[in-house]
Write a protein that holds these residues in place. Sequence first.
Motif, PDB file in Angstrom:
ATOM      1  N   MET A  52       0.833  -1.196   0.000  1.00  0.00           N
ATOM      2  CA  MET A  52       0.000   0.000   0.000  1.00  0.00           C
ATOM      3  C   MET A  52       0.874   1.255   0.000  1.00  0.00           C
ATOM      4  SD  MET A  52      -2.917   1.202   2.733  1.00  0.00           S
ATOM      5  CE  MET A  52      -3.984  -0.184   2.329  1.00  0.00           C
ATOM      6  N   GLN A  53       0.520   2.208  -0.851  1.00  0.00           N
ATOM      7  CA  GLN A  53       1.293   3.433  -0.984  1.00  0.00           C
ATOM      8  C   GLN A  53       0.493   4.640  -0.476  1.00  0.00           C
ATOM      9  OE1 GLN A  53       4.753   3.247  -2.773  1.00  0.00           O
ATOM     10  NE2 GLN A  53       4.086   1.409  -1.669  1.00  0.00           N
ATOM     11  N   ILE A  54       1.106   5.381   0.464  1.00  0.00           N
ATOM     12  CA  ILE A  54       0.528   6.619   0.973  1.00  0.00           C
ATOM     13  C   ILE A  54       1.612   7.685   0.937  1.00  0.00           C
ATOM     14  CG2 ILE A  54      -0.506   7.776   2.967  1.00  0.00           C
ATOM     15  CD1 ILE A  54      -1.655   5.109   3.839  1.00  0.00           C
ATOM     16  N   TYR A  55       1.320   8.839   0.333  1.00  0.00           N
ATOM     17  CA  TYR A  55       2.301   9.905   0.204  1.00  0.00           C
ATOM     18  C   TYR A  55       1.683  11.229   0.662  1.00  0.00           C
ATOM     19  CZ  TYR A  55       3.677   6.527  -3.499  1.00  0.00           C
ATOM     20  OH  TYR A  55       3.972   5.393  -4.217  1.00  0.00           O
ATOM     21  N   ALA A  56       2.562  12.166   1.019  1.00  0.00           N
ATOM     22  CA  ALA A  56       2.139  13.546   1.253  1.00  0.00           C
ATOM     23  C   ALA A  56       3.114  14.463   0.535  1.00  0.00           C
ATOM     24  CB  ALA A  56       2.119  13.864   2.748  1.00  0.00           C
TER      25      ALA A  56
END
Length: 404
Positions: A52-56
Motif C-alpha cells: 500500500m502506498q501513501i504519500y504527502a
Amino acid sequence: MDNQQQSSVSGVNRPRAAEHMALHGLSALVATTPENINYILGSQLRASNWTMQIYAVLPQDVNARPAVIIPTNRLGVIAQMGISGADLYVYSDFFVEGSIAGKASTPDIDLFYSLMQNTTSHAGPVEALNAALKDLGLEGQAVGVDEMRIAPDMLAKFSEGLPGGTAMPAYKLFRQIRQIKTPFEIERLRRAAQLNEAIEQQLIDMIAAGVHEKDIAEHYRLAVMKAGGTPAMTAVGAGPRSALPLIENYFREIEHGDQVRFDLCLQLDGYWGDTGRTVVLGEPTPWMEQHFAAVRSGWEQALETVRPGVKASEVFNAAVARVQKEGIPHYRRQHVGHAIGLELYDDITLSPGDHRVLEPGMVLCVEVPYYELGAGGFQIEDTVVVTADGYEFLTSMERKLFRK
C-alpha cells in the motif's frame, strides 16, 4: 488554510522546509514514511501492508496547500480523523453503498459518503501523485522523494517525468529539516515525556519483593494504551538482569536488595517519549552507590555541555570523561543521547562521530547508562530542548537512585 492555521495542526516548519528545498533546487518534497507524512499533515496515516502506498506532498511555496495521496478506502479514515489541511488525491477502486433516507448515521459516515461521491479516483498512486503536482503547477519540476517507503517500481515510474529522469532521495533531507522543532512539536514531546514519567512513577511504586518483572512491564504497556499512547521498548530488568540493555523476555521476581532498571519508550500522537530510572529495593550496596554516582556525574556533565554552538561529539566526550574520572575508569559508550521527535532516534546522536552543531529548538534525550553483566545496570534518561543559552527540561522526575 493559512500558515498559522496549518502550524496549529501539524509540526511542519514551512519556512525551514522551503529554505532547504531551495538550497537543493527542489519545488516540492514527497513524504512516504509515516513519520514524514505526520510531519506534513499532523496526523498518522499508516499503510496496512507493504504494497500500500501513501504519500504527502509539501510544496516549496509556503502558501500552497499540501496534498495527500491515499487509496480510496482510506477516505473513511480521513473522515474520522478530520484532516482538512491538505488536498486529497485517491487511487484504486473501492465501493460502499449510500445510506437509505432515515437510517441511522454519524457525521464521519456522512463525510465518508460525501468524499466517496466527490473525490476523483486515479488509476494508481503515481497517477494520483502526478495529478497533485500538476494541480500545484509543479509538473515536470525537480522533486525530492522520501525513498524509504515508496515501492521501487513506483519510484522509477514517477521519476521518468522528472528532470534527468530521477527524483532526489529526500529521507535524510526530511530528517535535517525536522532537527529544529516547532513550538507545536515541543509541546507534543513534553506531553509524551510527562506521560512516560507519570507511568514510570507507577512502576516504581509497584516494586516490592515477589513482584514479577512481567507484571511491571504489562502494567506499563496497558497504562500507555489507556492514556491513548502506543508502548514500545519496555526494558524492566531486576537484579543482574538490570544489566541487559534490551529486555523482551521477563522471568524474574524482584528480591530484596535488587536494583531495577527502567528504559521506557512510547509514542503519543506520533511523538516519542523515552525516559529511564533506577530503583533499589532496600539499601543500595557501596558498589551500587559508587557506580550510580559516576553515571549521574556523567549525565550532569553532558547537560552542562549542551548549548548552541557545541558539537554533539563534544557532549559525548565530556560525559564519558567525567564517568571515567568519577568512579568507572573503564566506562565505554557508543553515545550519551540522541535527538527525539517523530522518530525515537531523530537524526543527531551525542556520539564520538557526530560533529554536527547543536542549535536552539533541537530536542535531545540525554542518557549515560552503564551495564555490567553479572552485577547490574543503571539508567538516568531525560529529555531537554536546546535553548538560546543552554537547555530546558521537558521532564521533571527526580534524578536519583530511588529506594523502596
